[in-house]
Enzyme design. Sequence first.
Site, mmCIF file in Angstrom:
data_model
loop_
_atom_site.group_PDB
_atom_site.id
_atom_site.type_symbol
_atom_site.label_atom_id
_atom_site.label_comp_id
_atom_site.label_asym_id
_atom_site.label_seq_id
_atom_site.Cartn_x
_atom_site.Cartn_y
_atom_site.Cartn_z
ATOM 1 C CB SER A 101 -3.103 35.112 22.738
ATOM 2 O OG SER A 101 -2.384 36.316 22.854
ATOM 3 C CE LYS A 104 -5.459 38.847 22.708
ATOM 4 N NZ LYS A 104 -4.118 38.428 23.116
ATOM 5 C CB SER A 159 -3.586 37.487 18.938
ATOM 6 O OG SER A 159 -3.674 36.955 20.229
#
Length: 392
Positions: A101, A104, A159
Site C-alpha cells: 500500500s 498509494k 488504506s
Amino acid sequence: MTIGSTSRAALSTCALCAAGLLVLAPAATAARTAPDPGATGGPRVAGPQPSLLDRPGTQVRPRAGAPRVPRVSALSWVVADAGTGEVLAARDAHRRLPPASTLKTLFALTVLPVLPGGVRHTVRKDELRGIGPGSSLVGVAEGRTYRVSDLWRGVFLNSGNDAVHVLAELSGGWRSTAARMQAKARSLGALDTRVLSPDGYDTPGQVSSAHDLAVFGRAGLRSAEFTRYCGTVRARFPGGHGWSYVIQNTNRLLTGSDGVEPYRGLVGVKNGYTSKAGHTLIAAARRGGRTLVVTVMNPRSGGGFAVYEEARALLDWGFGAAGRVDPVGSLDALRVRPRPGPEVRPAAVTPTEDDDYASGWPTTGAIAGAALGGAAVTALLLRPRIRRSAGS
C-alpha cells in the site's frame, strides 16, 4: 459527477519579440555561462561524487565522527533529506520489490490534484467491482454519498482499497489511472516502478523500490493537502443516515498504537503490507528545520512491527549524521526536467517552495529580458518607416 477541465488561453507570437530574442539571446546565454575572470587562479570546487545507489549492499560516505549506520534486516532501505533530495545512506536502493500500500502515495500524487475534496459523490455498484480478496477496507458502501475528502481519509488512514477504487473511477477509470500513475512515476525519475493495480494490491509484475518510494514520499510532502492527510491520526468516516465512526491511521509510528512508541517529529507518510511484499513503510520526520524521509521494504526479522523500529533507527541515524556524511546519490538524479520556456512564474513562488523554479529562473529571466529589449530596439528602428507609410 462532472469534472471540469481548465481551458488554456491561446498564446500569440510577436514577430518583433522574436527578432529581438534572436539578436540578444546568445549574448544573454553567454553572459550566464562565461567564466568569471576574477575566479581565475582561485580554489576549485570539487564536482559531485558519483552516485552509489546502483551498487548492491549498504552505501554510505561517512566523514570523521559520523555515527555508524544501524544494522537492520530490511531487504532494501533509503535515508534521504527531503529538502535537498540528497540520499545520506541506502541499501540496495534500486532493488525492485512489491510495494504493497505504499504505492498509494503515487496514487495520491496522481489523483489528488484533479479531484476537489469538497465534491460529493454517490457510490455506484460498478465502482466497487474488482476489489481483491483480503484487501484492507474503510467501509465504502454502494448508494451512500461521500465527500471526496472522506474517501481520501479512507485511503490515507485505513488504506482502504474500496476508497481507491471509487476515486480511480472518478478520475477516469482503473486502467487509465494506472497509466497516469506510471507516467507520473517516470516524470519523477522513479524508473523502478511498474504500476498494474493502483491500490498496491499484490499483482504479478507490480514492483517499486526504496529509491522510488522515497521519491514519492518527498514529492507528497510538497503538497499541503497530501501532508495533511498523511499526518492525520484519527477522523470520522460516514456510516450512513447521519451516523459516522472513528477511523485511525494504521501508521503506528505516527499513532503509537499496539505498543509502538510514536516517533517525535513524525510527519507521516504511508505504511503497507501484503503477504508477498511483507511490511513496507515510507516515514518522514522533521526536527530542527530539517526533514528526512526514510523507506523500509520487507524486514526479514523482528515480527510485524519491525518495519517501524527499523525506520526509527534509520531516522535517528539520519538526524545524528547531519553534516557528517557526504551523499551517496540524489532523489532528483533521474527526474525528467521540463524544458525551459519564456514564461515567468509569479514572484510569490520562492525557490524553497519549487525547486524547478529556482533552477530555471536564470535562463528564463535572461531570455525574457532579451525578448523585451530586442522588441524595443526593433520598434524604434522601424518607427520612421511606419510613420511615412501612414502619411502617404
